[in-house]
Motif scaffolding. Sequence first.
Motif, mmCIF file in Angstrom:
data_model
loop_
_atom_site.group_PDB
_atom_site.id
_atom_site.type_symbol
_atom_site.label_atom_id
_atom_site.label_comp_id
_atom_site.label_asym_id
_atom_site.label_seq_id
_atom_site.Cartn_x
_atom_site.Cartn_y
_atom_site.Cartn_z
ATOM 1 N N SER A 113 0.810 -1.176 -0.066
ATOM 2 C CA SER A 113 0.073 -0.048 -0.080
ATOM 3 C C SER A 113 0.913 1.291 -0.029
ATOM 4 O O SER A 113 0.536 2.296 -0.618
ATOM 5 C CB SER A 113 -1.104 0.085 1.194
ATOM 6 O OG SER A 113 -1.596 1.389 1.275
ATOM 7 N N VAL A 116 2.233 1.689 -3.494
ATOM 8 C CA VAL A 116 1.222 2.163 -4.471
ATOM 9 C C VAL A 116 1.186 3.678 -4.215
ATOM 10 O O VAL A 116 1.432 4.362 -5.048
ATOM 11 C CB VAL A 116 0.003 1.688 -4.384
ATOM 12 C CG1 VAL A 116 -1.209 2.455 -4.942
ATOM 13 C CG2 VAL A 116 -0.033 0.265 -4.459
ATOM 14 N N ARG A 137 -6.632 -1.206 -4.709
ATOM 15 C CA ARG A 137 -5.455 -0.793 -5.321
ATOM 16 C C ARG A 137 -4.565 -2.240 -5.848
ATOM 17 O O ARG A 137 -4.625 -3.030 -5.353
ATOM 18 C CB ARG A 137 -4.719 -0.099 -4.542
ATOM 19 C CG ARG A 137 -5.163 1.411 -3.925
ATOM 20 C CD ARG A 137 -4.752 1.815 -2.561
ATOM 21 N NE ARG A 137 -5.104 1.059 -1.442
ATOM 22 C CZ ARG A 137 -4.806 1.361 -0.198
ATOM 23 N NH1 ARG A 137 -3.834 2.150 0.075
ATOM 24 N NH2 ARG A 137 -5.395 0.529 0.728
ATOM 25 N N LEU A 139 -0.750 -3.172 -7.890
ATOM 26 C CA LEU A 139 0.619 -2.998 -8.392
ATOM 27 C C LEU A 139 0.809 -3.775 -9.642
ATOM 28 O O LEU A 139 0.494 -5.147 -9.589
ATOM 29 C CB LEU A 139 1.427 -3.435 -7.226
ATOM 30 C CG LEU A 139 1.724 -2.553 -6.145
ATOM 31 C CD1 LEU A 139 2.639 -2.887 -5.111
ATOM 32 C CD2 LEU A 139 2.240 -1.108 -6.803
ATOM 33 N N ALA A 150 0.993 1.086 -11.286
ATOM 34 C CA ALA A 150 0.080 0.919 -10.091
ATOM 35 C C ALA A 150 -1.410 1.519 -10.575
ATOM 36 O O ALA A 150 -1.471 2.632 -11.591
ATOM 37 C CB ALA A 150 0.227 1.697 -9.018
ATOM 38 N N THR A 152 -5.547 2.516 -9.129
ATOM 39 C CA THR A 152 -6.511 2.617 -7.912
ATOM 40 C C THR A 152 -7.906 2.819 -8.422
ATOM 41 O O THR A 152 -8.201 3.053 -9.613
ATOM 42 C CB THR A 152 -6.209 3.938 -7.082
ATOM 43 O OG1 THR A 152 -6.392 4.874 -7.682
ATOM 44 C CG2 THR A 152 -4.854 3.673 -6.487
#
Length: 752
Positions: A113, A116, A137, A139, A150, A152
């Motif tokens: 996290s 990201v 999210r 990666l 990345a 989201t």
Amino acid sequence: MICGRNFTGEMISRIQAKVNAEPDLSRRQLSRQVCEWLDWRKADGGWKDGSCRKALAGLNRKKVLVLPERRRICTEPAREAPPKVAVAKVTATLGELGEVSVSAVLSRHSPDSKIVRALLQGYHPLGAGRARGAQMRYLVRSSRFGLLGALTFSSGAWALEKRDEHIGWSEAARRQNLQYVVSNDRFLILPTVQVENLASHVLGQVMRQLPDDWEQRYKIRPVLAETYVNSSQYKGTCYTAANWKPVGPSSGRRDGIPKEIFLYPLSPNWRAVLCAEPPRPQLGKTPAMESPTSWAHSEFGRVGFYDNRLKERLYKIAEDFHGCPQGLIPEACGSKARAMGAYRFFENPKVSMNVLLTSHTEATIDRIREHRIVLAPQDTTTLDYTTHPMTQGLGPTGTTRDQSIGLLLHETLALTEEGTPLGVLDAQCWARDPKDKGKRVRRKRLPIEQKESQKWLRSFRKVAEIQKACPNTKLISIGDRESDIYELFQEATRDPNGPGLLVRMNRATRRKVGGILLWDLMAARPVDGTQPLHLPRTPKRQARDTVLDVRFAPVDLKPPKRLKNCPPIRAWAVYVCEQSPPAENPIEWMLLTTVETSCLEQAEQRVQWYARRWGIEVYHRTLKSGCRIQDRQLGTARGLQSCLGVDMVVAWRVCHLMMLAREKPDLPCTVYFTDDEWQALCCYTTKSPLVPKQPPPLDSATRMVGAMGGHFGRKGDGPPGAQTLWRGLQRLDPATKMYIILTTGPPLASGP
């Protein structure tokens, strides 16, 4: 309605009592308690605490509740600086990357996290942003080169005009199903990575696994994804290559920059899921507005608008139309701004005739429950807009020769046995298709679902729905000769606890009983009794008193040839004709009813029921001549129908005053008039500033209004009619406004 949860007055009182009893209670603890009371949960079973706090805060801002002061229970630690992430410079083909994986970040506090956030904060033009609400999210990694980028995702935007038009859902469906839309907020391929087709490949891969990941975390499976591309800087090529569809620009309200909206279906039935309407509230279950301040609030307070601004506009329009019933929209509204607001209101896609009338029908149900028997006549009238050829959506209403255009309106009115209108139960308005010619020739071969005759069945089903909400009241659906349809009797006999049906038989159907025409069979029976009847004036006859011969008998209605396998239906026939018929328009009715009629008293009651059907014709005349609905000028037929939703309630209100004053003349006039109205009425009539201590009876107040409208009130004149009351109410409105100014304003300056 706040945040999808209806806080009733009882619930608000309970919340306030909790706050008063426990002054040290925090807002978080209070919202948790309210969630438990309402069983307000998220899809995963947890309490919907955040939405509840938002709803309570809204009530607090409106001063409906007084909540405890906000206080921080804990201080938020300083955000750690994002870690430095090593990224590789990659220039290769897609095949040279090895395995490209898109891995979900399952925890906000995990190392991934933070990675990201570091990547987005360091390399995305918009930065990492602030994470709110539901989110996922990802990666992007290469088995050979490591980190590539990345992505989201979060919940979909509350409202987007172009997206919503593309989906085609209603506001109610959007509010219920928005949880199935997710938004791609950030998409980053590192600038150090130069790989052709990588972005579209990653998008395709993540969209395949996103529904499962989202469902695993939030117990909701999304069906549509959206994203936004700043078209002044980017073309969105990777989204187009991954089969995302552009649907138009956003408004750019947030930052002033319109962005192209792209959509991607995650399920083949995405549109059906998103457009599914929430369950319609059962009629008679919606609570009335607490302490309504005017008749408009009483009749329209339960309207299904989520925007309170639309409600306030509706109240003003209804009161303006009632105050100036015979005026056109600019005249009734009184100013250019309010008139333009009314035009915009009627053309608003959220406004429709059915939405407006549903609230009035709810109020009508409350009045129906006060009576043992309520009549529900239904009838069709034509609205002629031939003089408004530029209005879009109108259809032919007459023959090919006269070329008239307009709308058809089929209404169902609720009446007491004495004839007082209680309200509108149902309204169907439509325009005929000008291309559908020659339908009369083939109509006998068409099923009833493809005919205009289905209007009778739709209306009866609406009455049946209302009957379930009023178990202690017997509703009787009444129709004229056009409603003599076998399918209507089928519908009426399916539920023994449903409403009764009373129809005047059409002689042209040549219905037979035992091989004999029903008309001949009933005419040959001996007279069972006589019944006096007053016939009101109509455009085709003068008012008169007459005496009818009454005959009645049970009959079995056999199905027509098009319905071969249907069993016969048990009904009762009541045949009446005048003893001394006039030369023109003599009364000869053959009434068919599903309500048991086994004695003369019951047969006379059925005749009286049908005679009350004239009330809906009076209502239609009031609607046309009083409201002047055929003079309304709007750009579309849909706008005219929305305007009808207000006009029909206003017309009912005047008819209700006229008949209520005749049925219950001794009621206080405050059942209809506000204090300012009856006081202004008395002052205007007596030409005196002294107001009576008690409000006058309803009959006296009605005659005062009639006098303002030109009613002489002589011994032989009778009570004032609907049109006279229209004119009187139109003069009462400015008198009331002036009375309010003179009694509530500052004292007048004395002269020199």
